[in-house]
Structures are given as structure tokens and as C-alpha cells.
Write an enzyme that holds these catalytic residues in place. Structure first.
Site, mmCIF file in Angstrom:
data_model
loop_
_atom_site.group_PDB
_atom_site.id
_atom_site.type_symbol
_atom_site.label_atom_id
_atom_site.label_comp_id
_atom_site.label_asym_id
_atom_site.label_seq_id
_atom_site.Cartn_x
_atom_site.Cartn_y
_atom_site.Cartn_z
ATOM 1 N N HIS A 142 -4.395 -3.534 6.569
ATOM 2 C CA HIS A 142 -4.295 -3.755 5.114
ATOM 3 C C HIS A 142 -5.695 -4.150 4.634
ATOM 4 C CE1 HIS A 142 -2.889 -4.960 1.210
ATOM 5 N NE2 HIS A 142 -3.297 -6.190 1.388
ATOM 6 N N ASP A 158 0.837 -1.201 0.000
ATOM 7 C CA ASP A 158 0.000 0.000 0.000
ATOM 8 C C ASP A 158 0.877 1.258 0.000
ATOM 9 O OD1 ASP A 158 -2.329 -1.761 0.404
ATOM 10 O OD2 ASP A 158 -1.336 -2.118 2.310
HETATM 11 P P1 NAD Z 1 -2.171 -18.692 -4.157
HETATM 12 O O1 NAD Z 1 -3.520 -19.302 -3.980
HETATM 13 O O2 NAD Z 1 -1.598 -18.580 -5.518
HETATM 14 O O3 NAD Z 1 -1.129 -19.470 -3.256
HETATM 15 C C1 NAD Z 1 -1.379 -19.779 -1.928
HETATM 16 C C2 NAD Z 1 -0.542 -20.990 -1.583
HETATM 17 O O4 NAD Z 1 -0.680 -21.211 -0.186
HETATM 18 C C3 NAD Z 1 -0.990 -22.270 -2.295
HETATM 19 O O5 NAD Z 1 0.121 -22.910 -2.874
HETATM 20 C C4 NAD Z 1 -1.608 -23.092 -1.171
HETATM 21 O O6 NAD Z 1 -1.481 -24.492 -1.378
HETATM 22 C C5 NAD Z 1 -0.761 -22.614 0.006
HETATM 23 N N1 NAD Z 1 -1.333 -22.917 1.309
HETATM 24 C C6 NAD Z 1 -2.618 -22.930 1.706
HETATM 25 N N2 NAD Z 1 -2.717 -23.331 2.983
HETATM 26 C C7 NAD Z 1 -1.471 -23.543 3.411
HETATM 27 C C8 NAD Z 1 -0.914 -23.987 4.644
HETATM 28 N N3 NAD Z 1 -1.681 -24.283 5.698
HETATM 29 N N4 NAD Z 1 0.422 -24.092 4.733
HETATM 30 C C9 NAD Z 1 1.224 -23.815 3.687
HETATM 31 N N5 NAD Z 1 0.759 -23.412 2.489
HETATM 32 C C10 NAD Z 1 -0.574 -23.279 2.355
HETATM 33 O O7 NAD Z 1 -2.238 -17.259 -3.443
HETATM 34 P P2 NAD Z 1 -1.259 -16.016 -3.636
HETATM 35 O O8 NAD Z 1 -1.739 -15.195 -4.771
HETATM 36 O O9 NAD Z 1 0.151 -16.463 -3.622
HETATM 37 O O10 NAD Z 1 -1.624 -15.194 -2.315
HETATM 38 C C11 NAD Z 1 -1.312 -15.698 -1.040
HETATM 39 C C12 NAD Z 1 -1.897 -14.810 0.042
HETATM 40 O O11 NAD Z 1 -1.302 -13.513 0.015
HETATM 41 C C13 NAD Z 1 -3.412 -14.566 -0.085
HETATM 42 O O12 NAD Z 1 -4.002 -14.603 1.196
HETATM 43 C C14 NAD Z 1 -3.480 -13.157 -0.647
HETATM 44 O O13 NAD Z 1 -4.711 -12.523 -0.350
HETATM 45 C C15 NAD Z 1 -2.334 -12.527 0.095
HETATM 46 N N6 NAD Z 1 -1.836 -11.250 -0.437
HETATM 47 C C16 NAD Z 1 -1.474 -10.306 0.468
HETATM 48 C C17 NAD Z 1 -0.971 -9.096 0.038
HETATM 49 C C18 NAD Z 1 -0.601 -8.024 1.035
HETATM 50 O O14 NAD Z 1 -0.323 -6.883 0.620
HETATM 51 N N7 NAD Z 1 -0.549 -8.296 2.337
HETATM 52 C C19 NAD Z 1 -0.820 -8.854 -1.324
HETATM 53 C C20 NAD Z 1 -1.187 -9.847 -2.231
HETATM 54 C C21 NAD Z 1 -1.706 -11.051 -1.771
HETATM 55 C C1 LMR Z 2 -3.596 -6.676 -2.468
HETATM 56 O O1 LMR Z 2 -3.676 -5.649 -1.793
HETATM 57 O O2 LMR Z 2 -3.345 -6.660 -3.686
HETATM 58 C C2 LMR Z 2 -3.773 -8.016 -1.788
HETATM 59 O O3 LMR Z 2 -4.062 -7.854 -0.433
HETATM 60 C C3 LMR Z 2 -4.749 -8.892 -2.468
HETATM 61 C C4 LMR Z 2 -6.169 -8.452 -2.224
HETATM 62 O O4 LMR Z 2 -6.977 -9.303 -1.862
HETATM 63 O O5 LMR Z 2 -6.454 -7.277 -2.407
#
Ligand code: NAD
Ligand code: LMR
Length: 327
Positions: free
Chosen positions: A189, A161
């Protein structure tokens, strides 16, 4: 290869989208620097381990000089053994129409289990960043379930952000992103996050004076940053991945190497500073130095800031209430 002992870095959700960008950058040296070998300890669910092995094959095919080893596992204790740093990415992402907090029930249990494993296996000075959503509250669950692990070393990511806002400001004011100082994203967030330019400066002048458009700031910039994640899901059909990985690298890199006196936004455990209830994981301005972060203290808030802070902190309190059985 450098003679230094490799740093062990745990990464959860290793088969997922974010990790497909993140792992290659860690192995290249973007977190610890160009002289520090790393061992990647990769955790995912049993059904995802074949995919993780495929990613490891690709890591091998890059011939990264700093990659000193990989561990692939579905056991959190194995993944967190002797680690120096951890990226908690593994968890379900939201899809169109959901808010991040809708993921609480799906993802909270993951962080309870992983908190217990962290407590058992990690080095006490390991630096942890939670990326999986809802990141702030997941980090709080992680900390609550790792009672013998220093809570100060558990943080959540609000850097994406922060970076999103920097680019919008720089483009509006014809500045370079690096010109902007003393900017922060407070709180959760989530759509209540508060991108705060009150103290922000560029080239020795207040950013608010340079831009001179309070209406744009309140009605365009703040909501645009707060809803950028949803806009990306709408456009891409999947949540942000490479930019999220980049922000996670920035967060950890700066924590390790320092920010040279500059503010960055990190979600860290509240100590009660600025009246924010203790224990919440809250986005704050910090300055990193000598491997530690220091909360920026002594700020005075105007009425608009107080209103925005109350909204985002109130939401964090509601999330804490919703997961009270896991704390
Ligand atoms: P994705 O679905 O592509 O990958 C998630 C992975 O986590 C998968 O491989 C899944 O098998 C694994 N997983 C699920 N449960 C698990 C466990 N108990 N132990 C280990 N691995 C496990 O998702 P992504 O696009 O890589 O996003 C991951 C997370 O990050 C989501 O929650 C998304 O919302 C978050 N995210 C946060 C931000 C931020 O700014 N904080 C930004 C983008 C995404
Ligand atoms: C983001 O900010 O891009 C991530 O937290 C993914 C979402 O769910 O918005």
C-alpha cells in the site's frame, strides 16, 4: 436484541479520524450483519481517552440495537481480551510531502507492543486487519511479535486501492463497479502498488478489451490509484478517513461472509507463492469462503506484470530490512 453472543471487536486509534467513521458503521452491523450484537473494545493513548469517551457518548446517542457494550482503555491487553476481530487503525498519518514509509520509525514500535498484547489476550481465531501506515510492514511487525497467534489471521488493508481502481474503471468503461471481476491490487500500500487488470473481466469480456486503451491504463490509471492517498491529503489537508473506514469494513465483512467466488485484494502473509519472499505482507487476489481467505493460485505473469511485481515486492523487502530489529 438478538439472542446471539456478542462479538468482541477491538479498534485501535479510536479517537482518530478514521474511527469517527468506522465505529458507527460497525455498531450499525456493517461488519457482522444485522443480527449479530457487537461489543467495541476501544484503545487509544491516555491523552486521547477523553475524546474516545466523547465518541462513546455519540455511539450511545445513536441507540444502535446491535451495540451490546463498549470498553475504553489505554491498555492493549485489555483491548484485545477475547476478541473476535480487530482493526489496527491507531498510528500517525502522513502529512503533505511525506511518503507512507516515512512513518515506519514513528509507528513500528506501536505494532511491536500491540503484537505482544494480541499474543497474550486475543482468541486464536480473531481476524485482524492493519490499517495504520505503512500498513503492510506494520502487519508484519504485529505478526512477528505474536508468535503464538496464527499469522494467517493477520492481514493488512489494500482494499481502499482496490475500490479506488474499480470506480475509475467503471467510469471509464461505463460499467457498474460490481460488473468488474478478477481485478487485483498487488504488493505494498504505497506508490509501488500494482493495480493489475490483466485477468479482469466485465460482463464476460476482458476489461482491457472493453476499455481498449493500454496507454490510459499504464500512464493514467496505475499512477492515479497509486497516488490517490496523496491527492486526498493535498485536497482535504488530512488523509482519507471515511473511504478508509469503508474499505476496512469491506475487507472484514468479506473475510467473514465470503465473496461468492469473486476476487478481492487483501494483503496477507506471503507463503512464497509467485516467488514472493515468505513472510512479507503482500497484496494478492483472494477469494473468501466460510470465514477464510484463499490465495488465488495458478496465474502466469507477462513481462509487464513481472516488472511491476518486482518493484513493489522489492520495496516490501526494503521495509522489512529497515525494521529488522523489531521482527
Ligand atoms: P488520526 O491521527 O486521526 O488518528 C490516529 C489515532 O491513533 C489517534 O487518536 C492517536 O491518539 C491514536 N494512536 C496513536 N498511537 C497509538 C497507540 N500506540 N495505541 C492506540 N492508539 C494510538 O489518524 P487517522 O486519519 O485515523 O489515520 C490512522 C492511520 O491510518 C494512519 O497511519 C493513516 O496513514 C492510516 N491510513 C491507512 C489507510 C490504508 O488504506 N491502509 C487509509 C487511510 C489512512
Ligand atoms: C490513503 O491511501 O489514503 C492512506 O494510506 C493515507 C495516505 O497516507 O495516503
Amino acid at each position: 436484541m438478538s439472542a446471539q453472543t456478542p462479538k468482541r471487536i477491538a479498534v485501535t486509534g479510536a479517537a482518530g479520524q478514521i474511527c469517527y467513521a468506522l465505529l458507527f458503521r460497525i455498531a450499525k452491523g456493517d461488519v457482522y450483519g444485522p443480527d449479530q450484537p457487537v461489543i467495541l473494545q476501544l484503545l487509544d493513548l491516555p491523552q486521547a481517552l477523553d475524546a474516545v469517551r466523547g465518541v462513546v457518548m455519540e455511539l450511545e446517542d445513536c441507540a444502535f440495537p446491535l451495540l451490546a457494550g463498549t470498553v475504553v482503555t489505554d491498555d492493549p491487553v485489555t483491548a484485545f481480551t477475547d476478541i473476535d476481530a480487530a482493526f489496527f487503525v491507531g498510528s500517525r498519518p502522513r502529512t503533505k510531502g511525506m511518503e507512507r514509509r516515512d512513518l515506519l520509525s514513528a509507528n513500528a514500535e506501536i505494532f511491536r507492543v500491540q503484537g505482544e498484547a494480541l499474543d497474550k489476550a486475543a482468541k486464536r481465531d480473531a481476524k485482524c486487519v492493519v490499517v495504520g501506515n505503512p500498513a503492510n510492514t506494520n502487519a508484519m511487525i504485529l505478526a512477528a511479535n505474536a508468535p503464538n497467534f496464527p499469522t494467517e489471521n493477520i492481514t493488512a488493508m489494500i482494499r481502499l486501492d482496490h475500490n479506488r481502481a474499480l470506480t475509475q474503471f467503471a467510469s471509464k468503461a461505463d460499467l457498474h463497479v460490481d460488473d468488474i471481476e478478477r481485478f487485483v491490487v498487488w504488493g505494498n500500500h504505497s506508490p509501488t502498488m500494482f493495480a493489475d487488470w490483466t485477468e479482469a473481466e466485465a460482463k464476460g469480456r476482458k476489461l482491457s478489451e472493453i476499455i481498449g486503451d493500454e496507454t490510459w491504463y499504464r500512464e493514467t490509471l496505475i499512477p492515479q490509484v497509486a497516488t490517490r492517498g496523496a491527492a486526498i491529503i493535498e485536497a482535504r489537508g488530512a488523509s482519507s478517513a471515511a473511504s478508509a473506514a469503508n474499505a476496512a469494513i469491506d475487507h472484514m465483512h468479506d473475510w467473514i461472509h465470503g465473496t461468492d467466488g469473486k476476487w478481492v485484494s487483501m494483503a496477507v502473509p506471503s507463503t512464497g507463492l509467485y516467488g514472493i519472499p515468505e513472510g512479507l505482507m503482500v497484496g494478492l487476489p483472494v477469494i473468501c469462503k466460510d470465514g477464510h481467505y484463499e490465495r488465488v493460485e495458478g496465474l502466469e505473469f507477462n513481462d509487464f506484470q513481472k516488472e511491476m511485481m518486482a518493484r513493489t515486492v522489492g520495496e516490501l523487502e526494503e521495509e522489512r530490512e529497515a525494521v529488522s530489529d523489531l521482527l
